[in-house]
Design a protein around this motif. Structure first.
Motif, mmCIF file in Angstrom:
data_model
loop_
_atom_site.group_PDB
_atom_site.id
_atom_site.type_symbol
_atom_site.label_atom_id
_atom_site.label_comp_id
_atom_site.label_asym_id
_atom_site.label_seq_id
_atom_site.Cartn_x
_atom_site.Cartn_y
_atom_site.Cartn_z
ATOM 1 N N LEU A 189 0.813 -1.213 0.000
ATOM 2 C CA LEU A 189 0.000 0.000 0.000
ATOM 3 C C LEU A 189 0.851 1.270 0.000
ATOM 4 O O LEU A 189 0.403 2.318 -0.483
ATOM 5 C CB LEU A 189 -0.938 0.011 1.207
ATOM 6 C CG LEU A 189 -2.062 -1.027 1.213
ATOM 7 C CD1 LEU A 189 -2.949 -0.838 2.434
ATOM 8 C CD2 LEU A 189 -2.890 -0.939 -0.065
ATOM 9 N N TRP A 190 2.067 1.200 0.535
ATOM 10 C CA TRP A 190 2.925 2.384 0.520
ATOM 11 C C TRP A 190 3.246 2.792 -0.921
ATOM 12 O O TRP A 190 3.285 3.979 -1.246
ATOM 13 C CB TRP A 190 4.207 2.124 1.313
ATOM 14 C CG TRP A 190 3.990 1.916 2.782
ATOM 15 C CD1 TRP A 190 4.190 0.764 3.486
ATOM 16 C CD2 TRP A 190 3.535 2.887 3.729
ATOM 17 N NE1 TRP A 190 3.877 0.952 4.812
ATOM 18 C CE2 TRP A 190 3.475 2.241 4.994
ATOM 19 C CE3 TRP A 190 3.164 4.230 3.643
ATOM 20 C CZ2 TRP A 190 3.071 2.908 6.153
ATOM 21 C CZ3 TRP A 190 2.757 4.894 4.800
ATOM 22 C CH2 TRP A 190 2.716 4.234 6.027
ATOM 23 N N ILE A 191 3.486 1.812 -1.780
ATOM 24 C CA ILE A 191 3.739 2.109 -3.193
ATOM 25 C C ILE A 191 2.470 2.636 -3.853
ATOM 26 O O ILE A 191 2.503 3.616 -4.604
ATOM 27 C CB ILE A 191 4.239 0.848 -3.943
ATOM 28 C CG1 ILE A 191 5.584 0.385 -3.397
ATOM 29 C CG2 ILE A 191 4.336 1.117 -5.445
ATOM 30 C CD1 ILE A 191 6.145 -0.843 -4.089
ATOM 31 N N LEU A 192 1.351 1.992 -3.561
ATOM 32 C CA LEU A 192 0.079 2.374 -4.170
ATOM 33 C C LEU A 192 -0.256 3.837 -3.884
ATOM 34 O O LEU A 192 -0.570 4.614 -4.804
ATOM 35 C CB LEU A 192 -1.036 1.459 -3.655
ATOM 36 C CG LEU A 192 -2.446 1.737 -4.185
ATOM 37 C CD1 LEU A 192 -2.519 1.432 -5.673
ATOM 38 C CD2 LEU A 192 -3.484 0.914 -3.420
ATOM 39 N N PHE A 193 -0.171 4.249 -2.615
ATOM 40 C CA PHE A 193 -0.559 5.615 -2.260
ATOM 41 C C PHE A 193 0.512 6.639 -2.623
ATOM 42 O O PHE A 193 0.194 7.804 -2.881
ATOM 43 C CB PHE A 193 -0.915 5.691 -0.776
ATOM 44 C CG PHE A 193 -2.252 5.083 -0.457
ATOM 45 C CD1 PHE A 193 -3.413 5.704 -0.886
ATOM 46 C CD2 PHE A 193 -2.349 3.882 0.225
ATOM 47 C CE1 PHE A 193 -4.659 5.146 -0.611
ATOM 48 C CE2 PHE A 193 -3.588 3.320 0.503
ATOM 49 C CZ PHE A 193 -4.748 3.953 0.075
ATOM 50 N N ALA A 194 1.754 6.223 -2.666
ATOM 51 C CA ALA A 194 2.803 7.131 -3.148
ATOM 52 C C ALA A 194 2.543 7.480 -4.606
ATOM 53 O O ALA A 194 2.680 8.640 -5.026
ATOM 54 C CB ALA A 194 4.181 6.483 -2.995
ATOM 55 N N ALA A 195 2.137 6.481 -5.379
ATOM 56 C CA ALA A 195 1.851 6.706 -6.799
ATOM 57 C C ALA A 195 0.618 7.578 -6.988
ATOM 58 O O ALA A 195 0.648 8.577 -7.719
ATOM 59 C CB ALA A 195 1.666 5.363 -7.503
ATOM 60 N N LEU A 196 -0.486 7.225 -6.330
ATOM 61 C CA LEU A 196 -1.739 7.954 -6.526
ATOM 62 C C LEU A 196 -1.626 9.414 -6.106
ATOM 63 O O LEU A 196 -2.126 10.313 -6.799
ATOM 64 C CB LEU A 196 -2.860 7.261 -5.743
ATOM 65 C CG LEU A 196 -3.291 5.882 -6.260
ATOM 66 C CD1 LEU A 196 -4.343 5.268 -5.332
ATOM 67 C CD2 LEU A 196 -3.817 5.965 -7.683
ATOM 68 N N SER A 197 -0.985 9.681 -4.990
ATOM 69 C CA SER A 197 -0.850 11.069 -4.541
ATOM 70 C C SER A 197 0.045 11.863 -5.493
ATOM 71 O O SER A 197 -0.237 13.038 -5.796
ATOM 72 C CB SER A 197 -0.279 11.113 -3.119
ATOM 73 O OG SER A 197 0.975 10.458 -3.045
#
Length: 727
Positions: free
Chosen positions: A47-55
């Motif tokens: 999830l850290w990668i997922l939200f780093a990308a989306l933000s």
């Protein structure tokens, strides 16, 4: 009557999300990036990668893309686009922005964002994550939007033709040759991944095949039965597509299974025939609705994957940075992190192929200049998210299994027992029973040495979906993902073939003007035949290559694709100077400088490296010496295969050198123009004169209140003359 200006109104600028929301988004991104950068040894959630990308994507689109569109490019909605001025219903056709977004995304999103990140996971999850996100924000999405804008201002001309007209004859000739040849290699690799995914798979062939008649139905539905009913035909198309996917699962139990079980060679000929037909039919009939339809499946699967990550957050099994990033001895492919992570991950971060679509089909269908932000920059951000999803899927798999799947058969031995022994030499522990059990869970006979990236991605997707939505459906999810990948890539093949036709017609049109007329059937048909014939030949070579076509062609594809991006960004920088916008030349210049650094380094290594696993010519020498001594080297099984490897290595090395030299020729030809334009404050260009537009269309996917009101007034004004004529 309400009018739509180029610059968003003050009311639109103040609309939510508010500044507080953007501060929150930035804070989330900062925390996620900090965790990814600082974590070493401990467990890290995907999830850290997922939200780093989306933000990061949200901030980039809201602020940077808008800055480029309205400050740097100065998009003008009062100016008629080529689709409006040159409308012919075949190639120039005003298209609803939502449908066009679907077409453009489907056309650019090919093998790269799926396969590249999976292979680059060998270096760890952190290098790929940084390059995919930073690369798309400052290079890839910028290239796509700027090239599209300049093509729109030049009647939708292709990349090579624009370079010839704006940079000069010498650079233009080099660009035309390089762009066309690189295009052929790219199409061959895209088609090769499709062949590998669909070979011996009646389910995949059935589902993919049905997308063609479904798209034809949608095209005629929108054109004649219910014009303008985009939402309506979308619902019908999605339902039919789901039925096609579900129906494919029952093919094995019917008499069609044997008929639809095609070999790789049979699929080559089928793809060549399809590519020819798709490139000459009107865009509204097959290309646009098919790409729009496939986009729903592509985006739907990626969104579903994100939901799966939220419901059952997996831990990253991969290291942040692996040992192979530094020593360059990775079993998936040889080479150190620099420059090869930037070459292996092309699409999703920066892809020259996108410049061909952005200067090929899309600018000929754009209703308004302001839409380049959503379609060009936004479409590329969406592809980058696909690449991040692929990297996550590869990184949540047990890494022993990852290397058992992605290492060549010559290293693994091809069995669970020998693969387990090989993986242990890399520092990973996995039992033969675990390897065999993984294959059994998806009802496959083996997963050992299923190289190329597609099987790994499909297995990762099935793993995430099974954990999130319930165990017991792993086999369904795996084969669904394989079919999804084939559909993902095939749409880039048909659009790319049409663009290749445009490029060839433009090139020959320089000496035979009539041939450049894309509406003249003898020219369009013959050009299409040449294009599909060339990439079809390279595809056949890849299918029959003893070293594995994907292993031989993908490095050439990656570097060539990035060299093509350097050519496109050179054009963008040149036009910034020529239009008197030297102060904004850094916008495409950032990507150009980094791209030239990585591609030229990689090209040098692939040509001159003394490591036969890296250098093409050293690989040729190795097999030539062995052949002279009467020895056979794996994986060649006979003299003919030894000779084929020697020939393929020579051809690949020669092409790599040629592409690098042609790219340098374009850049060197452009530099004097930059200097003259800077000194003069601008130079004349081939931009078409301003013609006022009579169309009204929203700029973004979701129209604002102001835009909806303007569209209603426009439609009412259009209906009044017709009503008067009827009376």
């Amino acid at each position: 009557m309400t009018t739509l200006t180029s610059e968003p109104s003050s009311e639109q600028r103040k609309a939510p999300p508010s500044r507080l929301v953007w501060v929150l988004v930035a804070a989330i991104g900062a925390v996620c990036w900090s965790v990814l950068a600082l974590s070493r040894g401990e467990e890290v959630s995907a999830l850290w990668i997922l939200f780093a990308a989306l933000s990061s994507y949200a901030i980039a689109y809201r602020f940077y893309a808008r800055f480029i569109a309205y400050r740097v490019l100065q998009v003008d909605n009062t100016r008629a686009t080529p689709a409006e001025r040159l409308h012919n219903g075949v190639d120039y056709d005003v298209t609803d922005r939502r449908v066009l977004f679907g077409h453009h995304f489907a056309a650019i999103a090919g093998a790269g964002p799926l396969v590249g990140p999976v292979l680059a996971a060998q270096f760890g999850y952190l290098p790929g994550t940084v390059w995919i996100i930073a690369g798309v924000i400052f290079a890839g999405a910028v290239q796509d939007m700027v090239v599209m804008f300049f093509s729109v201002r030049r009647n939708g001309k292709t990349l090579g033709q624009m370079i010839r007209e704006e940079i000069g004859v010498a650079g233009g000739i080099a660009a035309l040759i390089a762009v066309f040849m690189i295009m052929i290699i790219i199409l061959a690799v895209l088609a090769l991944v499709v062949v590998n995914a669909l070979a011996e798979s009646p389910w995949g062939v059935f589902s993919i095949g049905l997308t063609i008649p479904i798209a034809l139905f949608m095209g005629f539905y929108l054109r004649y039965l219910r014009p303008g009913r985009v939402s309506e035909v979308t619902a019908i198309g999605v339902v039919l597509l789901l039925l096609a996917v579900i129906g494919g699962g029952y093919i094995d139990s019917t008499g069609l299974a044997e008929t639809l079980t095609l070999s790789k060679e049979q699929l080559v000929f089928a793809l060549v025939i399809y590519g020819f037909i798709a490139s000459i039919l009107p865009v509204w009939m097959l290309l646009t609705p098919r790409d729009y339809l496939s986009t729903f499946m592509k985006i739907g699967v990626i969104v579903l994957l994100a939901i799966g990550l939220l419901l059952a957050p997996p831990m990253l099994e991969n290291e942040a940075v692996t040992q192979f990033a530094g020593n360059g001895n990775g079993p998936v492919f040889a080479g150190k992190l620099f420059p090869f992570v930037f070459i292996t991950i092309a699409c999703g971060a920066l892809s020259g192929f996108h410049a061909l679509i952005a200067s090929g089909t899309t600018p000929k269908m754009l209703a308004k200049e302001s839409q380049v932000r959503m379609i060009g920059y936004g479409g590329m951000l969406m592809e980058s998210f696909v690449a991040i999803s692929a990297l996550i899927a590869a990184s949540v798999i047990d890494q022993g299994l990852y290397y058992a799947i992605n290492s060549p058969a010559g290293a693994t031995g091809g069995t669970p027992e020998t693969a387990a022994a090989f993986v242990s030499t890399l520092g990973f522990s996995i039992s033969p029973a675990d390897i065999a059990g993984a294959a059994a869970s998806i009802e496959e006979s083996s997963l050992v040495s299923r190289t190329g990236g597609a099987p790994t991605l499909a297995f990762g997707i099935s793993l995430i979906f099974s954990r999130a939505f319930g165990q017991g459906l792993s086999a369904f999810w795996y084969h669904f993902a394989i079919m999804f990948e084939a559909l993902f890539i095939l749409t880039a093949v048909d659009a790319g073939t049409r663009v290749g036709r445009f490029m060839l017609q433009d090139t020959i049109g320089n000496v035979w003007p009539k041939y450049a007329d894309i509406s003249w059937k003898p020219a369009s048909w013959s050009a299409s035949a040449v294009v599909v014939g060339l990439w079809g030949y390279m595809l056949y070579v890849g299918v029959t290559d003893p070293l594995g076509g994907i292993n031989q062609l993908f490095p050439l594809f990656g570097i060539s694709n990035q060299l093509l991006a350097a050519i496109a960004l050179t054009l963008c920088v040149t036009l910034m100077f020529k239009h008197g916008k030297a102060k904004w030349a850094w916008v495409p210049g950032i990507g150009l400088a980094w791209d030239l650094t990585t591609t030229m380094t990689a090209s040098w290594q692939k040509i001159f490296s003394g490591n036969p696993k890296i250098g093409y010519f050293q690989q040729r020498t190795l097999y030539e010496d062995a052949l002279a001594d009467g020895r056979l080297l794996a994986p060649a099984k006979n003299v003919e295969q030894m000779q084929q490897i020697i020939t393929n290595s020579t051809v690949n090395g020669t092409l790599q050198a040629l592409f690098a030299l042609l790219t340098l020729a374009v850049v060197v030809s452009a530099i004097p123009i930059w200097i003259r334009a800077y000194q003069a404050g601008g130079l004349p260009t081939t931009e078409t004169p301003h013609e006022p537009s009579t169309l009204v269309a929203p700029a973004e996917f979701f129209a604002t209140k102001e835009e909806k009101q303007a569209v209603r007034e426009y439609e009412e004004a259009q209906r009044e003359p017709a009503a008067s004529a009827g009376r």
